[in-house]
Write a protein that holds these residues in place. Structure first.
Motif, PDB file in Angstrom:
ATOM      1  N   VAL A  29       0.841  -1.197   0.000  1.00  0.00           N
ATOM      2  CA  VAL A  29       0.000   0.000   0.000  1.00  0.00           C
ATOM      3  C   VAL A  29       0.875   1.245   0.000  1.00  0.00           C
ATOM      4  O   VAL A  29       0.610   2.207  -0.725  1.00  0.00           O
ATOM      5  CB  VAL A  29      -0.975   0.002   1.199  1.00  0.00           C
ATOM      6  CG1 VAL A  29      -1.679   1.340   1.334  1.00  0.00           C
ATOM      7  CG2 VAL A  29      -1.990  -1.119   1.046  1.00  0.00           C
ATOM      8  N   GLN A  30       1.936   1.214   0.785  1.00  0.00           N
ATOM      9  CA  GLN A  30       2.849   2.353   0.804  1.00  0.00           C
ATOM     10  C   GLN A  30       3.439   2.587  -0.584  1.00  0.00           C
ATOM     11  O   GLN A  30       3.525   3.722  -1.053  1.00  0.00           O
ATOM     12  CB  GLN A  30       3.987   2.129   1.813  1.00  0.00           C
ATOM     13  CG  GLN A  30       3.553   2.289   3.247  1.00  0.00           C
ATOM     14  CD  GLN A  30       4.674   1.948   4.214  1.00  0.00           C
ATOM     15  OE1 GLN A  30       5.537   1.121   3.926  1.00  0.00           O
ATOM     16  NE2 GLN A  30       4.636   2.577   5.379  1.00  0.00           N
ATOM     17  N   LEU A  42      -3.777  -0.131  -8.724  1.00  0.00           N
ATOM     18  CA  LEU A  42      -2.458  -0.551  -8.263  1.00  0.00           C
ATOM     19  C   LEU A  42      -2.571  -1.611  -7.178  1.00  0.00           C
ATOM     20  O   LEU A  42      -1.823  -2.589  -7.159  1.00  0.00           O
ATOM     21  CB  LEU A  42      -1.670   0.654  -7.719  1.00  0.00           C
ATOM     22  CG  LEU A  42      -1.187   1.671  -8.750  1.00  0.00           C
ATOM     23  CD1 LEU A  42      -0.710   2.946  -8.065  1.00  0.00           C
ATOM     24  CD2 LEU A  42      -0.097   1.078  -9.618  1.00  0.00           C
ATOM     25  N   MET A  43      -3.517  -1.434  -6.281  1.00  0.00           N
ATOM     26  CA  MET A  43      -3.658  -2.358  -5.167  1.00  0.00           C
ATOM     27  C   MET A  43      -4.272  -3.690  -5.578  1.00  0.00           C
ATOM     28  O   MET A  43      -3.974  -4.714  -5.002  1.00  0.00           O
ATOM     29  CB  MET A  43      -4.497  -1.718  -4.051  1.00  0.00           C
ATOM     30  CG  MET A  43      -3.731  -0.578  -3.369  1.00  0.00           C
ATOM     31  SD  MET A  43      -4.726   0.349  -2.206  1.00  0.00           S
ATOM     32  CE  MET A  43      -5.258  -0.931  -1.101  1.00  0.00           C
ATOM     33  N   GLN A  73       2.901   5.813  -3.046  1.00  0.00           N
ATOM     34  CA  GLN A  73       4.054   6.543  -3.581  1.00  0.00           C
ATOM     35  C   GLN A  73       4.034   6.583  -5.107  1.00  0.00           C
ATOM     36  O   GLN A  73       4.619   7.476  -5.707  1.00  0.00           O
ATOM     37  CB  GLN A  73       5.362   5.926  -3.074  1.00  0.00           C
ATOM     38  CG  GLN A  73       5.586   6.105  -1.586  1.00  0.00           C
ATOM     39  CD  GLN A  73       5.523   7.571  -1.164  1.00  0.00           C
ATOM     40  OE1 GLN A  73       6.119   8.438  -1.772  1.00  0.00           O
ATOM     41  NE2 GLN A  73       4.762   7.831  -0.104  1.00  0.00           N
ATOM     42  N   ALA A  74       3.360   5.616  -5.738  1.00  0.00           N
ATOM     43  CA  ALA A  74       3.292   5.565  -7.198  1.00  0.00           C
ATOM     44  C   ALA A  74       2.300   6.586  -7.767  1.00  0.00           C
ATOM     45  O   ALA A  74       2.323   6.861  -8.960  1.00  0.00           O
ATOM     46  CB  ALA A  74       2.910   4.165  -7.666  1.00  0.00           C
ATOM     47  N   GLN A  81      -2.219  14.053  -6.410  1.00  0.00           N
ATOM     48  CA  GLN A  81      -3.266  13.099  -6.059  1.00  0.00           C
ATOM     49  C   GLN A  81      -2.998  12.490  -4.681  1.00  0.00           C
ATOM     50  O   GLN A  81      -3.894  12.391  -3.848  1.00  0.00           O
ATOM     51  CB  GLN A  81      -3.371  12.000  -7.119  1.00  0.00           C
ATOM     52  CG  GLN A  81      -3.945  12.490  -8.430  1.00  0.00           C
ATOM     53  CD  GLN A  81      -3.953  11.417  -9.501  1.00  0.00           C
ATOM     54  OE1 GLN A  81      -3.500  10.290  -9.289  1.00  0.00           O
ATOM     55  NE2 GLN A  81      -4.458  11.775 -10.673  1.00  0.00           N
ATOM     56  N   ARG A  82      -1.752  12.079  -4.440  1.00  0.00           N
ATOM     57  CA  ARG A  82      -1.390  11.483  -3.148  1.00  0.00           C
ATOM     58  C   ARG A  82      -1.631  12.483  -2.025  1.00  0.00           C
ATOM     59  O   ARG A  82      -2.210  12.154  -0.991  1.00  0.00           O
ATOM     60  CB  ARG A  82       0.067  11.020  -3.149  1.00  0.00           C
ATOM     61  CG  ARG A  82       0.467  10.344  -1.833  1.00  0.00           C
ATOM     62  CD  ARG A  82       1.902   9.846  -1.824  1.00  0.00           C
ATOM     63  NE  ARG A  82       2.853  10.933  -1.956  1.00  0.00           N
ATOM     64  CZ  ARG A  82       3.625  11.159  -3.014  1.00  0.00           C
ATOM     65  NH1 ARG A  82       3.564  10.358  -4.054  1.00  0.00           N
ATOM     66  NH2 ARG A  82       4.459  12.170  -3.049  1.00  0.00           N
ATOM     67  N   ARG A  83      -1.208  13.720  -2.232  1.00  0.00           N
ATOM     68  CA  ARG A  83      -1.350  14.742  -1.200  1.00  0.00           C
ATOM     69  C   ARG A  83      -2.830  14.988  -0.868  1.00  0.00           C
ATOM     70  O   ARG A  83      -3.211  15.061   0.305  1.00  0.00           O
ATOM     71  CB  ARG A  83      -0.696  16.036  -1.686  1.00  0.00           C
ATOM     72  CG  ARG A  83      -0.717  17.156  -0.671  1.00  0.00           C
ATOM     73  CD  ARG A  83       0.098  18.321  -1.166  1.00  0.00           C
ATOM     74  NE  ARG A  83      -0.636  19.071  -2.166  1.00  0.00           N
ATOM     75  CZ  ARG A  83      -0.774  20.381  -2.140  1.00  0.00           C
ATOM     76  NH1 ARG A  83      -0.199  21.101  -1.192  1.00  0.00           N
ATOM     77  NH2 ARG A  83      -1.454  21.007  -3.070  1.00  0.00           N
ATOM     78  N   LEU A  84      -3.660  15.071  -1.887  1.00  0.00           N
ATOM     79  CA  LEU A  84      -5.084  15.321  -1.656  1.00  0.00           C
ATOM     80  C   LEU A  84      -5.768  14.127  -0.996  1.00  0.00           C
ATOM     81  O   LEU A  84      -6.632  14.295  -0.131  1.00  0.00           O
ATOM     82  CB  LEU A  84      -5.778  15.705  -2.966  1.00  0.00           C
ATOM     83  CG  LEU A  84      -5.340  17.046  -3.555  1.00  0.00           C
ATOM     84  CD1 LEU A  84      -5.954  17.259  -4.930  1.00  0.00           C
ATOM     85  CD2 LEU A  84      -5.667  18.187  -2.624  1.00  0.00           C
ATOM     86  N   ILE A  85      -5.370  12.910  -1.376  1.00  0.00           N
ATOM     87  CA  ILE A  85      -5.920  11.714  -0.727  1.00  0.00           C
ATOM     88  C   ILE A  85      -5.527  11.694   0.743  1.00  0.00           C
ATOM     89  O   ILE A  85      -6.335  11.368   1.616  1.00  0.00           O
ATOM     90  CB  ILE A  85      -5.466  10.428  -1.463  1.00  0.00           C
ATOM     91  CG1 ILE A  85      -6.209  10.317  -2.798  1.00  0.00           C
ATOM     92  CG2 ILE A  85      -5.701   9.183  -0.611  1.00  0.00           C
ATOM     93  CD1 ILE A  85      -5.727   9.209  -3.695  1.00  0.00           C
TER      94      ILE A  85
END
Length: 189
Positions: free
Chosen positions: A129-130, A182-183, A134-135, A140-144
């Protein structure tokens, strides 16, 4: 000599009075077209079958309420099935959003450092998950993370970062979809 075919209006009146044969004729006459209509709206035959059944149960229960001065029988039927399909789409959307939110929250919460009593399999999933997070593109990562780690609403994120609300929603939605994809590949290992 065969008897003349009854009109939809007559059949609905009879079905409203409890005539099961009249209801069967309405079903036989309109279900193929309504099923096609529902398949187009819902994009899923199974959902369309379920909504078709719900719609005809509604027709059976409410046929006595049909008013020929307000609409043609086919219009009345289409409106019932259209509304049932819209209700189903809303329910599916809510369910999908809840499932996505729960999966992401669980995944994001598990990305913290070592978890006491964690099994090897759980640790591998956490690390996956990490990696998946990171991918994602940085924005997008920051907003999630704002939405799921800090629990901020979309409007609160938009206001605090000075971004348009639509942009925030789009980035989060795209990020969640990418994270899910991805997951799927890694969590099924």
């Amino acid at each position: 000599m065969p008897s003349p075919e009854l009109t939809d209006e007559t059949l609905l009146q009879r079905a409203g009075a409890g005539d099961a044969r009249a209801f069967e004729q309405i079903y036989d006459r309109h279900s193929p077209r309504l099923f096609g209509f529902l398949c187009q709206m819902l994009g899923n035959e199974k959902e369309a079958e379920d909504v078709l059944q719900e719609g005809f149960l509604y027709v059976w229960d409410h046929a006595k309420a049909y008013d020929s001065t307000r609409s043609a029988p086919s219009t009345w039927l289409v409106m019932i099935f259209r509304n049932k399909a819209i209700d189903r789409l809303r329910a599916l959307g809510r369910r999908e959003k809840l499932l996505e939110k729960a999966a992401v929250e669980e995944a994001v919460l598990r990305t913290s450092s070592e978890v006491p009593g964690e099994t090897l399999e759980e640790r591998e999933k956490r690390l996956w998950v990490q990696q998946a997070l990171q991918a994602l593109p940085t924005e997008q990562r920051r907003l999630i993370e704002f939405a799921f780690l800090k629990g901020l609403t979309h409007p609160a994120i938009a206001e605090s970062l000075g971004l348009p609300l639509g942009t925030v929603k789009t980035h989060i939605r795209r990020g969640l979809l990418k994270l899910r994809d991805l997951m799927k590949g890694g969590l099924s290992r």
